[in-house]
Design an enzyme around this catalytic site. Sequence first.
Site, PDB file in Angstrom:
ATOM      1  CG  HIS A 120      -1.869   1.192   1.211  1.00 33.27           C
ATOM      2  ND1 HIS A 120      -3.120   1.134   0.634  1.00 33.27           N
ATOM      3  CD2 HIS A 120      -1.738   2.462   1.693  1.00 33.27           C
ATOM      4  CE1 HIS A 120      -3.709   2.312   0.769  1.00 33.27           C
ATOM      5  NE2 HIS A 120      -2.895   3.128   1.402  1.00 33.27           N
ATOM      6  CB  CYS A 121       1.850   3.599  -2.581  1.00 35.27           C
ATOM      7  SG  CYS A 121       2.719   5.161  -2.840  1.00 35.27           S
ATOM      8  CG  PHE A 122       0.714   5.214   3.538  1.00 33.46           C
ATOM      9  CD1 PHE A 122      -0.549   5.138   4.106  1.00 33.46           C
ATOM     10  CD2 PHE A 122       1.629   4.216   3.818  1.00 33.46           C
ATOM     11  CE1 PHE A 122      -0.892   4.093   4.946  1.00 33.46           C
ATOM     12  CE2 PHE A 122       1.300   3.164   4.652  1.00 33.46           C
ATOM     13  CZ  PHE A 122       0.043   3.097   5.215  1.00 33.46           C
ATOM     14  N   GLY A 125      -2.109   6.944  -1.987  1.00 31.99           N
ATOM     15  CA  GLY A 125      -3.365   6.676  -1.302  1.00 31.99           C
ATOM     16  C   GLY A 125      -4.068   5.422  -1.766  1.00 31.99           C
ATOM     17  CG  ASN A 126      -3.718   3.758  -5.373  1.00 29.38           C
ATOM     18  OD1 ASN A 126      -2.528   3.968  -5.140  1.00 29.38           O
ATOM     19  ND2 ASN A 126      -4.215   3.815  -6.596  1.00 29.38           N
TER      20      ASN A 126
END
Length: 280
Positions: A120-122, A125-126
């Site tokens: 999950h890439c912050f 955001g997805n």
Amino acid sequence: MLFRMVKLRLLNTIAPAYFYTATVVTFALHFLLFMPTVFRSPDVALNPTMLVHIAVFLFFMGNALGNYTMTIWYPSESANEAVIPVCSPDCPDRIDAHYLLNGRHFCKVCKKVILKRDHHCFFTGNCIGNRNMRYFIMFSIYTSCCCLYSLVIGVAYLTTEYSISFENPLTFLTLLPLSTGYFFLGLISGLHFFLVIMLYVWLGIGLVSAGFCCQQLLLVARGQTWCELQKGQLSESRGTWRANLTDVFGSRWALGFFLPVQTVETKPGNWQVYHDHKHD
């Protein structure tokens, strides 16, 4: 568990805002300070050298933002999931996603089922998975290029405007602590101190993005994901490295290297069938 999820969702909101802010600040510094000062010419307003550097910066920035947008525009969630799993109350805090079947994961942050989930890439955001891995890798590459290029131009600006010499390697290493002390003593301006901080921000983001990109390329070449790395499932590669890279980047990979365009069509569910076929 509830407190951890609140922290993750807060990070999921703050990280994109940080990225947008850093992008705007970098863009403004280049065109309001760096370019007019470093490439200043008394004869012409826009000399050829400045135009070349503007073109290089816009190329890096455009590809970084373009691939960032494509990473969000082509999410990896499954469009065929009618029922979304619900975590049990005793679910461990350290687990941010659950493996379901056929390479699918349920992300507790996205609240969606992800195909071939990597992580999950912050900042976007997805989740990064089978549909947007190619854009995420290119985003990392050009973010690193843009930050390191900004670092070089920023150093040139400090040399030109404030007569700081970087011939000694220790100058950069001691620049931040010395500038911090000078700022609180009132010996340098706030703009000078802010530019020094930005140099270290660009250096940090550039090196982290480059390292993370190399890791992702190695995993993609092996046909594996970060989720599998965390589980220790790296015993052998799946397929040849050429086939694995083509599966992610497509046959028109050269076009995607220079432009943030779609080079491979990945339909939801295709990877699930491919995954099952490789494990038969």
